[in-house]
Every structure is written in structure tokens, then in C-alpha cells.
Design a protein around this motif. Sequence first.
Motif, PDB file in Angstrom:
ATOM      1  N   LYS A  78       0.829  -1.205   0.000  1.00 47.25           N
ATOM      2  CA  LYS A  78       0.000   0.000   0.000  1.00 47.25           C
ATOM      3  C   LYS A  78       0.867   1.260   0.000  1.00 47.25           C
ATOM      4  CE  LYS A  78      -3.917  -2.085   2.461  1.00 47.25           C
ATOM      5  NZ  LYS A  78      -4.682  -2.084   3.736  1.00 47.25           N
ATOM      6  N   ASP A  79       1.939   1.233   0.788  1.00 47.51           N
ATOM      7  CA  ASP A  79       2.848   2.385   0.827  1.00 47.51           C
ATOM      8  C   ASP A  79       3.496   2.619  -0.528  1.00 47.51           C
ATOM      9  OD1 ASP A  79       2.281   2.877   3.459  1.00 47.51           O
ATOM     10  OD2 ASP A  79       4.098   1.934   4.258  1.00 47.51           O
ATOM     11  N   GLY A  80       3.863   1.510  -1.196  1.00 48.72           N
ATOM     12  CA  GLY A  80       4.452   1.644  -2.529  1.00 48.72           C
ATOM     13  C   GLY A  80       3.500   2.303  -3.493  1.00 48.72           C
ATOM     14  N   ILE A  81       2.240   1.859  -3.488  1.00 49.04           N
ATOM     15  CA  ILE A  81       1.227   2.458  -4.381  1.00 49.04           C
ATOM     16  C   ILE A  81       0.987   3.907  -3.997  1.00 49.04           C
ATOM     17  CG2 ILE A  81      -1.201   2.370  -5.076  1.00 49.04           C
ATOM     18  CD1 ILE A  81      -1.057  -0.669  -4.707  1.00 49.04           C
ATOM     19  N   TYR A  82       0.960   4.180  -2.689  1.00 48.83           N
ATOM     20  CA  TYR A  82       0.731   5.562  -2.232  1.00 48.83           C
ATOM     21  C   TYR A  82       1.800   6.506  -2.771  1.00 48.83           C
ATOM     22  CZ  TYR A  82       0.087   9.540   0.892  1.00 48.83           C
ATOM     23  OH  TYR A  82      -0.109  10.805   1.382  1.00 48.83           O
ATOM     24  N   ASN A  83       3.041   6.031  -2.807  1.00 47.88           N
ATOM     25  CA  ASN A  83       4.129   6.867  -3.314  1.00 47.88           C
ATOM     26  C   ASN A  83       3.956   7.191  -4.795  1.00 47.88           C
ATOM     27  OD1 ASN A  83       5.484   6.950  -0.856  1.00 47.88           O
ATOM     28  ND2 ASN A  83       6.648   5.094  -1.282  1.00 47.88           N
ATOM     29  N   ALA A  84       3.234   6.329  -5.505  1.00 45.60           N
ATOM     30  CA  ALA A  84       3.039   6.541  -6.944  1.00 45.60           C
ATOM     31  C   ALA A  84       1.738   7.271  -7.267  1.00 45.60           C
ATOM     32  CB  ALA A  84       3.057   5.195  -7.673  1.00 45.60           C
ATOM     33  N   ALA A 192       7.902  10.439 -10.495  1.00 48.54           N
ATOM     34  CA  ALA A 192       7.128   9.769  -9.451  1.00 48.54           C
ATOM     35  C   ALA A 192       8.003   8.807  -8.669  1.00 48.54           C
ATOM     36  CB  ALA A 192       5.950   9.027 -10.069  1.00 48.54           C
ATOM     37  N   MET A 193       8.868   8.082  -9.362  1.00 48.59           N
ATOM     38  CA  MET A 193       9.771   7.148  -8.687  1.00 48.59           C
ATOM     39  C   MET A 193      10.811   7.890  -7.846  1.00 48.59           C
ATOM     40  SD  MET A 193       8.603   4.213  -9.516  1.00 48.59           S
ATOM     41  CE  MET A 193       7.006   5.044  -9.543  1.00 48.59           C
ATOM     42  N   ALA A 194      11.228   9.050  -8.323  1.00 45.46           N
ATOM     43  CA  ALA A 194      12.287   9.795  -7.633  1.00 45.46           C
ATOM     44  C   ALA A 194      11.755  10.648  -6.489  1.00 45.46           C
ATOM     45  CB  ALA A 194      13.028  10.679  -8.639  1.00 45.46           C
ATOM     46  N   GLY A 195      10.487  11.063  -6.587  1.00 42.76           N
ATOM     47  CA  GLY A 195       9.906  11.884  -5.537  1.00 42.76           C
ATOM     48  C   GLY A 195       9.838  13.356  -5.863  1.00 42.76           C
ATOM     49  N   THR A 196       9.733  13.699  -7.155  1.00 40.04           N
ATOM     50  CA  THR A 196       9.575  15.087  -7.549  1.00 40.04           C
ATOM     51  C   THR A 196       8.359  15.188  -8.477  1.00 40.04           C
ATOM     52  OG1 THR A 196      10.703  17.015  -8.470  1.00 40.04           O
ATOM     53  CG2 THR A 196      11.142  14.909  -9.529  1.00 40.04           C
ATOM     54  N   ASP A 197       8.109  16.379  -9.042  1.00 38.43           N
ATOM     55  CA  ASP A 197       6.951  16.537  -9.920  1.00 38.43           C
ATOM     56  C   ASP A 197       7.407  16.662 -11.371  1.00 38.43           C
ATOM     57  OD1 ASP A 197       6.812  19.635 -10.806  1.00 38.43           O
ATOM     58  OD2 ASP A 197       7.573  19.491  -8.765  1.00 38.43           O
ATOM     59  N   VAL A 198       6.464  16.443 -12.287  1.00 35.11           N
ATOM     60  CA  VAL A 198       6.808  16.340 -13.697  1.00 35.11           C
ATOM     61  C   VAL A 198       7.339  17.652 -14.277  1.00 35.11           C
ATOM     62  CG1 VAL A 198       4.460  16.836 -14.523  1.00 35.11           C
ATOM     63  CG2 VAL A 198       6.012  15.474 -15.939  1.00 35.11           C
ATOM     64  N   MET A 199       6.801  18.788 -13.850  1.00 33.89           N
ATOM     65  CA  MET A 199       7.247  20.067 -14.395  1.00 33.89           C
ATOM     66  C   MET A 199       8.681  20.376 -13.965  1.00 33.89           C
ATOM     67  SD  MET A 199       4.803  20.889 -16.268  1.00 33.89           S
ATOM     68  CE  MET A 199       3.037  20.943 -16.549  1.00 33.89           C
ATOM     69  N   THR A 200       8.987  20.114 -12.700  1.00 29.64           N
ATOM     70  CA  THR A 200      10.361  20.292 -12.214  1.00 29.64           C
ATOM     71  C   THR A 200      11.303  19.360 -12.957  1.00 29.64           C
ATOM     72  OG1 THR A 200       9.579  20.916 -10.010  1.00 29.64           O
ATOM     73  CG2 THR A 200      11.846  20.150 -10.171  1.00 29.64           C
TER      74      THR A 200
END
Length: 490
Positions: A78-84, A192-200
Motif C-alpha cells: 500500500k505504501d508503494g502504491i501511495y508513493n506513486a 514519481a519514482m524519484a519523488g519530484t513533480d513532472v514540471m520540475t
Amino acid sequence: MSDKNKYEEIEVEKHKKTKEAKVIHALIVFAILIVCMAISIIKYDVGVHSAMFIGVIIAAAVALYLGYEWVFIEKSMKDGIYNALPSIMILMIVGILVGVWVVGGVVPSMIYYGLKILSPSIFLLAALLVTSITALATGTSWGSMGTMGLALMGIGIGLGIPAPMCAGPIISGAYFGDKMSPLSDTTNLAPAMAGTDVMTHIKFMMLPTGIAYGISCIVYLIIGFSFAGSNADMSAVDEMSSALCEVFNISPFLLLPPIIVIVAIACKVPAIPGIIIGILAGAIIGPVCQGADCNFGMLLDAGYNGFTCESGNAAIDDLLTTGGITNMLYSVSLTMIAMMFGGIMEHTGMLEVLVKKIMKLAKTPALMVLATEITCVLSNATMPEQYISIVVPGRMYAKSYEEMDLDPRTLSNALESSGTVTSALVPWNTCGVFILATLGVHTGDYFIYAVFNWLMPIVTVALAFAGITLYHKNGYRLTKKQKKLHSQGE
């Protein structure tokens, strides 16, 4: 007792009740996953979802063997999915945007004006630019190569240019557009895998990608000089342009929505609001230009089901039958299953033991980037699916980048600069297989001409060793102290 309380209790006691994960445990899980991926792709030519889920089952089985309770394993998934979830939300919103942009004529207009820059005297460079524009507009390398690329192959061969040489700029342009388009699933998956947003993520990639792309343009321009003055049969391009004009009202005003999105990226607008602005712009300008052929009901339907093009031109119909939330479900479902796998591997320490082995060699931020690039290439070769080469290394190294005090965009850039583009350079990867089937050229023949694809990882690593694209979590670049430590290998 609730699941939450059970999980917290297990979290406190897990070190007392569980065995420590060892490298052999992680290797067993990855070995079975790789075999299942290979059988799924190479032998049966089916999607990797079920093979990935087998990896989840094996990871869970090993976790149970190590002594973890099921409630802890379930919470890890669940945590893995939450991160994505941010990536999943963006993927679905992007699906809406693509559908709206296609039915409103935005994407067709971008393709139409891209075709107009074709010139026999600079064919290789023009092929690069046209496929780049197409992939940027659609967010798909495969769609761009299978439609526009196929037409360009015919034109190039008619010019007397060898097929592998024609394929090179087509592949380079398709993967450049796929890498930089906010509509691309890999461009959304990497941050998403790295923990940032697409525009950045996109903004950060502009410098290294721009350098690799600029060098590629120069190479193709120089090679193309030897074919200057040749005459090409442009009938295929004319047919595609005519087909676009028959179905859509092409207008330069329809280029405004993508320009607005680019401006939003430059102004640091968050990903979801930036994409929504693009949807609204397309939903307003599209009906104005298309008239009765684009009403509110059609926009709503295209946002969910996508658009079905019926121009009579097979290449255009294949390219523009796309968009909608439903067309993103492949990527969304694979992301969720992959993150279930990643969650178990991460929370049970199986990823950590592998990373620790690698970290003994990767002691500096630049070496960390190099290790990431190599892992992505090996993933493309051993788990031959582009998405997996982003997901698995992303989860492996996210914590290590954090411990090195590096901003997540450093990791997302490394992932896409290698995971996305090198997939086309592996003959048995799904991308290499697709290119052979579509363009009719083997990987070994077009490898040297796919300049952008093999140059991109080199540029990224070189800039990392120069300290240019190593970003500190709390600042734009590394501090002077960090640069000094980086140069000293500490």
C-alpha cells in the motif's frame, strides 16, 4: 485491533522477530522476475503486468520466509502504491489532455506544421525535427515511429539514403519527444519514482537533453550534406497533410495550448494545475477552430475514451486514435503492480542490501549517477521493458540520493536519461523489437545512427562529474562545501 495499530506494533518489533535480508534473497527475487519478464515478452509476446505480479508474489513469499507478518507486507504494498499516486493522477489527467487536444485539433496542427519543415536537402535533420515534434505532441515514441517514422523511412530510401541511416534520426527524434513531453507516461513515471513533480523534472532535463539534442542535430546536418540536391518523393507527406486538413481545421492558433503549457513549466506552475490549464486552453480554442465538429459532448467523451480518427489515411488514423483516461490504464495498472513489488523490496530491506553493495563503489554523487545509469541499462537488458528500467532503479536509489542530500530531480533525470532512451538500443527489449518490426531495421544496424539515444547517458554522466547537474535538496546547485567533497571523492 486495527490494521494500522497492528502495523505499528509489528514495525516496532520487526527487528526482533525477522531475519536480516541478504543479497541472496534479493537476487532470488530479481532472478525469478527477470525470467518471468523474458518469457512473457520474448516467448509469448504479451504484456509484463502478470510477470510483474509474479515478482510481487515471490517478493512476498521471501518476506514471509524472513519472518515478516502479512499485515506488514500488505502495508508495504500500500505504501508503494501511495508513493506513486501523484504519478497515477497525472497520467489520468494527461489522458484527458491528449483526448481534448486531438479532438480540438491541437495535436493535428502540431503534426501538420511539423511536416512542413521537411526538405530533401536536409532530410536527416528534418526527420529528426518532425519525429521530435510528433512525439512531443503525442507523448509516444512508438506511435511517432510507427506512423510518421514509417512515412519518413520511405522518403529517405527514395532519396538513396541507407535504411539504417534513415532510422537513426527517426528513433532519436521519437525518443527525444517521448523524454521531454509532459504527455509521455515515462516522463511522468520517472519523477514519481524519484519523488519530484513532472514540471520540475522536465525543466531540469532541458540542459543535458538540449546539449545531446544539439549535438545530434549537428551530426545529422553534417551527414546529410552528402545527400544535398537529391529529389525525394514527398507524396506520402502530402497525403498525410491532406488527410489532416480533411478531418481538422488546421490553424496556428491551435499551437497556443502547448505554448501555454511550456510557459506554465517555465513559471514553475505545479504539474496538475499546469496540465489542467492546458486542458482548458484546448477545450476553449479547439471548438472555436473546429466549430460543430468539436462540441462539449465530444470533449467529454474524448477525455475519457480518447479520439478515434477516421481520415482514410492509415498512418494518420493510427497516430491520432489515442488519448483518454482508458488509454492510460496500461501505464496506471503497471505502475501500481510495480510499486507493490517495490514497496515489499524496500520495506523488507532487500533493496537496501543490493544498494549497499553498489554504494561501496559509488561513494560520490557523480558516481551515484553513473551507477544509476548503468543499472537502468542493465534493467533494459535483463528485464526488457522500458517502464521497469525506470521503476526498479528508481526505488533502489531514491533513499541513497536522499542520504547524499541530493534533490530528487537529480535521480529522475538520471533515470530517464538512461532508462527511457537506451531501451531502443537493446535488440530483445520491447522497444528494440518494436523498431525492427515497424521500421524494418535491426538494432545493430541503426545503433550508431541513433545518436541521441546513446549520447544522452554520456552527456548526463559527464555533466554530473562536472557538478553541473548535481542539485542539493535545499538549493539550486550543490553548495561549495559539497562540490569540494565531491571533487575529493568524499
